[in-house]
Design a protein around this motif. Structure first.
Motif, PDB file in Angstrom:
ATOM      1  N   PHE A  68      -8.173  -7.479 -17.490  1.00 43.10           N
ATOM      2  CA  PHE A  68      -9.137  -8.371 -18.132  1.00 43.10           C
ATOM      3  C   PHE A  68      -9.986  -9.099 -17.092  1.00 43.10           C
ATOM      4  O   PHE A  68     -11.174  -9.349 -17.317  1.00 43.10           O
ATOM      5  N   TYR A  69      -9.380  -9.435 -15.952  1.00 40.97           N
ATOM      6  CA  TYR A  69     -10.146 -10.119 -14.899  1.00 40.97           C
ATOM      7  C   TYR A  69     -11.301  -9.251 -14.411  1.00 40.97           C
ATOM      8  O   TYR A  69     -12.396  -9.757 -14.119  1.00 40.97           O
ATOM      9  N   GLU A  70     -11.056  -7.945 -14.315  1.00 41.99           N
ATOM     10  CA  GLU A  70     -12.124  -7.023 -13.932  1.00 41.99           C
ATOM     11  C   GLU A  70     -13.271  -7.077 -14.942  1.00 41.99           C
ATOM     12  O   GLU A  70     -14.448  -7.114 -14.567  1.00 41.99           O
ATOM     13  N   ILE A  71     -12.927  -7.063 -16.215  1.00 40.13           N
ATOM     14  CA  ILE A  71     -13.944  -7.135 -17.274  1.00 40.13           C
ATOM     15  C   ILE A  71     -14.690  -8.468 -17.197  1.00 40.13           C
ATOM     16  O   ILE A  71     -15.918  -8.526 -17.294  1.00 40.13           O
ATOM     17  N   LEU A  72     -13.945  -9.538 -16.991  1.00 39.60           N
ATOM     18  CA  LEU A  72     -14.530 -10.875 -16.939  1.00 39.60           C
ATOM     19  C   LEU A  72     -15.533 -11.001 -15.799  1.00 39.60           C
ATOM     20  O   LEU A  72     -16.647 -11.504 -15.985  1.00 39.60           O
ATOM     21  N   THR A  73     -15.153 -10.555 -14.608  1.00 37.56           N
ATOM     22  CA  THR A  73     -16.054 -10.689 -13.468  1.00 37.56           C
ATOM     23  C   THR A  73     -17.261  -9.757 -13.588  1.00 37.56           C
ATOM     24  O   THR A  73     -18.366 -10.111 -13.171  1.00 37.56           O
ATOM     25  N   ARG A  74     -17.055  -8.586 -14.183  1.00 33.79           N
ATOM     26  CA  ARG A  74     -18.153  -7.629 -14.330  1.00 33.79           C
ATOM     27  C   ARG A  74     -19.165  -8.088 -15.383  1.00 33.79           C
ATOM     28  O   ARG A  74     -20.377  -7.883 -15.224  1.00 33.79           O
ATOM     29  N   ASN A  75     -18.675  -8.726 -16.445  1.00 36.06           N
ATOM     30  CA  ASN A  75     -19.548  -9.069 -17.575  1.00 36.06           C
ATOM     31  C   ASN A  75     -19.741 -10.572 -17.759  1.00 36.06           C
ATOM     32  O   ASN A  75     -20.099 -11.023 -18.852  1.00 36.06           O
ATOM     33  N   LYS A  76     -19.508 -11.350 -16.695  1.00 36.91           N
ATOM     34  CA  LYS A  76     -19.573 -12.806 -16.842  1.00 36.91           C
ATOM     35  C   LYS A  76     -20.957 -13.306 -17.259  1.00 36.91           C
ATOM     36  O   LYS A  76     -21.084 -14.392 -17.823  1.00 36.91           O
ATOM     37  N   GLY A  77     -21.979 -12.501 -17.017  1.00 37.24           N
ATOM     38  CA  GLY A  77     -23.320 -12.887 -17.442  1.00 37.24           C
ATOM     39  C   GLY A  77     -23.488 -12.896 -18.949  1.00 37.24           C
ATOM     40  O   GLY A  77     -24.483 -13.436 -19.461  1.00 37.24           O
ATOM     41  N   ASN A  78     -22.528 -12.324 -19.663  1.00 44.09           N
ATOM     42  CA  ASN A  78     -22.614 -12.281 -21.130  1.00 44.09           C
ATOM     43  C   ASN A  78     -22.168 -13.578 -21.790  1.00 44.09           C
ATOM     44  O   ASN A  78     -22.352 -13.757 -23.004  1.00 44.09           O
ATOM     45  N   ILE A  79     -21.513 -14.472 -21.017  1.00 43.15           N
ATOM     46  CA  ILE A  79     -21.027 -15.732 -21.584  1.00 43.15           C
ATOM     47  C   ILE A  79     -21.532 -16.897 -20.739  1.00 43.15           C
ATOM     48  O   ILE A  79     -22.076 -16.693 -19.645  1.00 43.15           O
ATOM     49  N   THR A  80     -21.343 -18.110 -21.214  1.00 43.14           N
ATOM     50  CA  THR A  80     -21.825 -19.282 -20.477  1.00 43.14           C
ATOM     51  C   THR A  80     -20.997 -19.505 -19.215  1.00 43.14           C
ATOM     52  O   THR A  80     -19.854 -19.031 -19.103  1.00 43.14           O
ATOM     53  N   GLN A  81     -21.559 -20.220 -18.259  1.00 44.40           N
ATOM     54  CA  GLN A  81     -20.864 -20.522 -17.015  1.00 44.40           C
ATOM     55  C   GLN A  81     -19.611 -21.361 -17.283  1.00 44.40           C
ATOM     56  O   GLN A  81     -18.581 -21.169 -16.645  1.00 44.40           O
ATOM     57  N   VAL A  82     -19.712 -22.276 -18.226  1.00 45.47           N
ATOM     58  CA  VAL A  82     -18.553 -23.114 -18.577  1.00 45.47           C
ATOM     59  C   VAL A  82     -17.420 -22.246 -19.127  1.00 45.47           C
ATOM     60  O   VAL A  82     -16.261 -22.390 -18.734  1.00 45.47           O
ATOM     61  N   ALA A  83     -17.763 -21.343 -20.040  1.00 43.63           N
ATOM     62  CA  ALA A  83     -16.750 -20.451 -20.623  1.00 43.63           C
ATOM     63  C   ALA A  83     -16.139 -19.552 -19.562  1.00 43.63           C
ATOM     64  O   ALA A  83     -14.923 -19.312 -19.557  1.00 43.63           O
ATOM     65  N   TYR A  84     -16.984 -19.084 -18.637  1.00 44.59           N
ATOM     66  CA  TYR A  84     -16.491 -18.207 -17.564  1.00 44.59           C
ATOM     67  C   TYR A  84     -15.494 -18.940 -16.671  1.00 44.59           C
ATOM     68  O   TYR A  84     -14.420 -18.410 -16.358  1.00 44.59           O
ATOM     69  N   LYS A  85     -15.841 -20.145 -16.233  1.00 46.72           N
ATOM     70  CA  LYS A  85     -14.961 -20.890 -15.330  1.00 46.72           C
ATOM     71  C   LYS A  85     -13.621 -21.202 -15.986  1.00 46.72           C
ATOM     72  O   LYS A  85     -12.559 -21.064 -15.369  1.00 46.72           O
ATOM     73  N   LYS A  89     -10.082 -19.328 -14.633  1.00 50.38           N
ATOM     74  CA  LYS A  89      -8.926 -20.101 -14.172  1.00 50.38           C
ATOM     75  C   LYS A  89      -7.667 -19.709 -14.945  1.00 50.38           C
ATOM     76  O   LYS A  89      -6.587 -19.552 -14.364  1.00 50.38           O
ATOM     77  N   ALA A  90      -7.811 -19.531 -16.259  1.00 52.78           N
ATOM     78  CA  ALA A  90      -6.662 -19.167 -17.096  1.00 52.78           C
ATOM     79  C   ALA A  90      -6.158 -17.761 -16.785  1.00 52.78           C
ATOM     80  O   ALA A  90      -4.950 -17.522 -16.732  1.00 52.78           O
ATOM     81  N   VAL A  91      -7.086 -16.822 -16.558  1.00 52.18           N
ATOM     82  CA  VAL A  91      -6.680 -15.444 -16.253  1.00 52.18           C
ATOM     83  C   VAL A  91      -5.948 -15.388 -14.922  1.00 52.18           C
ATOM     84  O   VAL A  91      -4.920 -14.717 -14.781  1.00 52.18           O
ATOM     85  N   LEU A  92      -6.465 -16.093 -13.915  1.00 57.08           N
ATOM     86  CA  LEU A  92      -5.799 -16.119 -12.610  1.00 57.08           C
ATOM     87  C   LEU A  92      -4.388 -16.681 -12.725  1.00 57.08           C
ATOM     88  O   LEU A  92      -3.464 -16.195 -12.072  1.00 57.08           O
ATOM     89  N   LYS A  93      -4.224 -17.688 -13.560  1.00 57.80           N
ATOM     90  CA  LYS A  93      -2.890 -18.253 -13.767  1.00 57.80           C
ATOM     91  C   LYS A  93      -1.952 -17.202 -14.345  1.00 57.80           C
ATOM     92  O   LYS A  93      -0.792 -17.090 -13.928  1.00 57.80           O
ATOM     93  N   GLN A  94      -2.432 -16.411 -15.296  1.00 59.41           N
ATOM     94  CA  GLN A  94      -1.622 -15.342 -15.881  1.00 59.41           C
ATOM     95  C   GLN A  94      -1.318 -14.250 -14.855  1.00 59.41           C
ATOM     96  O   GLN A  94      -0.208 -13.712 -14.822  1.00 59.41           O
ATOM     97  N   MET A  95      -2.285 -13.924 -14.021  1.00 54.35           N
ATOM     98  CA  MET A  95      -2.115 -12.870 -13.027  1.00 54.35           C
ATOM     99  C   MET A  95      -1.064 -13.231 -11.985  1.00 54.35           C
ATOM    100  O   MET A  95      -0.407 -12.359 -11.426  1.00 54.35           O
ATOM    101  N   LEU A  96      -0.928 -14.517 -11.712  1.00 54.17           N
ATOM    102  CA  LEU A  96      -0.074 -14.961 -10.610  1.00 54.17           C
ATOM    103  C   LEU A  96       1.196 -15.642 -11.108  1.00 54.17           C
ATOM    104  O   LEU A  96       1.729 -16.528 -10.447  1.00 54.17           O
ATOM    105  N   THR A 162      -5.298  -0.599 -12.311  1.00 57.55           N
ATOM    106  CA  THR A 162      -6.388  -0.889 -13.244  1.00 57.55           C
ATOM    107  C   THR A 162      -7.412  -1.865 -12.673  1.00 57.55           C
ATOM    108  O   THR A 162      -8.364  -2.219 -13.356  1.00 57.55           O
ATOM    109  N   ARG A 163      -7.239  -2.303 -11.448  1.00 57.25           N
ATOM    110  CA  ARG A 163      -8.237  -3.184 -10.829  1.00 57.25           C
ATOM    111  C   ARG A 163      -8.235  -2.997  -9.327  1.00 57.25           C
ATOM    112  O   ARG A 163      -7.251  -2.542  -8.729  1.00 57.25           O
ATOM    113  N   LYS A 164      -9.323  -3.373  -8.709  1.00 57.77           N
ATOM    114  CA  LYS A 164      -9.465  -3.183  -7.273  1.00 57.77           C
ATOM    115  C   LYS A 164      -8.832  -4.337  -6.510  1.00 57.77           C
ATOM    116  O   LYS A 164      -8.613  -5.421  -7.050  1.00 57.77           O
ATOM    117  N   MET A 165      -8.554  -4.087  -5.236  1.00 60.84           N
ATOM    118  CA  MET A 165      -8.080  -5.149  -4.352  1.00 60.84           C
ATOM    119  C   MET A 165      -9.253  -6.063  -4.032  1.00 60.84           C
ATOM    120  O   MET A 165     -10.291  -5.596  -3.567  1.00 60.84           O
TER     121      MET A 165
END
Length: 260
Positions: A68-85, A89-96, A162-165
Motif C-alpha cells: 500500500f505504501y508503494e501505491i500511496l507514494t506513487r499516487n499521492k497527487g490524487n489526494i490532499t497533502q493533509v490526507a497523504y501525510k 505516517k499510519a502506513v509506516l507505523k504498520q510497516m514497522l 511487492t515493493r522496492k528498497m
C-alpha cells in the motif's frame, strides 16, 4: 455477474474498515489512490460486493502495508497533502510493527537503498547470529527458515517482493544507540564482500547447522542452533566484542579459498 461461489472469498466489510482505520484514510481518498470511482469504497461498505480483482487488491493492501505504501507514494497527487501525510505516517507505523522490519529498514537506510534482497537477508542472518553469540539474546524473533527461494526470513521476503528498497524515515529511538552501533559493526565487517561471496559463506555454514521443525512443520535452523555455532565462531576467531566481528569474514574467506 459473479456467482455466490465466486463471491464467498471476497474481502469483508469489516476488513475494509480495518484498512481505513489502520491506514487512517477515508473512503473517497482510498478509492482515488486506487484509481477507482470516488464512491467505490462507499458502495462496498454499504453492502455491494467487489469484483474478485478489486477484492484481491484490497486484501493485498490489508495484509501488506508495504504494498500500500508503494501505491500511496506513487499516487499521492490524487489526494490532499493533509490526507497523504496522515496516511503515510499510519502506513509506516504498520510497516514497522515487527523488530525484523525495523532492523531491515535500518540496514536499507544505511545502504541508501542500494541493496539487494539477497544481501539484506544475509545481513539479517549475521546480525542475528553474532548478537546471539555475544549477548545471548536475539535482536528479532523470526527463525531462519529453509525454503526453495533461499530467503530465510519470509516476512522480509514477502514484504520486499511487492515493493522496492527505499530510504524511509525512522523514529530516532526505534532502536537503541547500542543496537545501531552493533548493526553498523556487522555491516562494516561484511560490506567489503559482494552478494555472491556473502551467499557462498552463508551457504557454506548452513550445511554445518542442524535443521529442525517449527510448530508449522517448516524446516528451520532455530536460534539456539545458530547461537551455539557462533559461540564457537567467536572463540575460534578471537571475537571479544562487535568491534572484532570483521575477523570472521576476513579470515573465513581466505580459508574457504584455500580449500577450493
Amino acid at each position: 455477474m459473479e456467482t455466490l461461489e465466486e463471491q464467498k472469498d471476497n474481502i469483508t466489510i469489516e476488513q475494509i474498515y480495518t484498512i481505513l482505520n489502520n491506514y487512517r484514510i477515508g473512503k473517497k481518498p482510498l478509492a482515488k489512490l486506487l484509481g477507482w470511482g470516488e464512491t467505490t469504497i462507499i458502495r462496498y461498505v454499504e453492502g455491494d460486493s467487489p469484483t474478485n480483482e478489486y477484492s484481491d487488491k484490497l486484501r493485498m493492501i490489508l495484509e501488506n502495508p508495504g504494498y500500500f505504501y508503494e501505491i500511496l507514494t506513487r499516487n499521492k497527487g490524487n489526494i490532499t497533502q493533509v490526507a497523504y501525510k496522515k496516511c503515510s505516517k499510519a502506513v509506516l507505523k504498520q510497516m514497522l510493527q515487527s523488530r525484523i522490519s525495523v532492523i531491515s529498514q535500518y540496514v536499507i537506510n544505511k545502504r541508501s537503498g542500494q541493496i539487494s534482497l539477497l544481501e539484506l537477508e544475509t545481513y539479517l542472518y549475521y546480525i542475528q547470529a553474532f548478537h546471539l553469540a555475544l549477548y545471548n539474546r536475539p535482536l528479532f524473533e523470526d527463525d531462519y527458515i529453509i525454503n526453495d527461494v533461499q530467503m530465510p526470513y519470509e516476512r522480509v521476503y514477502q514484504d520486499y517482493m511487492t515493493r522496492k528498497m527505499q530510504v524511509l524515515s525512522l523514529e530516532e529511538d526505534i532502536l537503541t544507540r547500542q543496537e545501531k552501533e552493533f548493526i553498523d559493526y556487522v555491516l562494516q565487517a561484511f560490506d567489503w564482500y559482494g552478494p555472491s561471496m556473502l551467499k557462498s559463506l552463508a551457504g557454506y555454514e548452513k550445511v554445518m547447522l542442524r535443521i529442525s521443525r517449527d510448530n508449522l512443520n517448516r524446516k528451520i535452523i532455530n536460534k539456539e542452533t545458530i547461537k551455539m555455532h557462533f559461540i564457537d565462531v567467536i572463540t575460534l576467531y578471537k571475537i571479544n566484542s562487535e568491534k572484532d566481528i570483521h575477523n570472521y569474514p576476513d579470515q573465513r574467506f581466505r580459508e574457504i579459498k584455500e580449500l577450493q
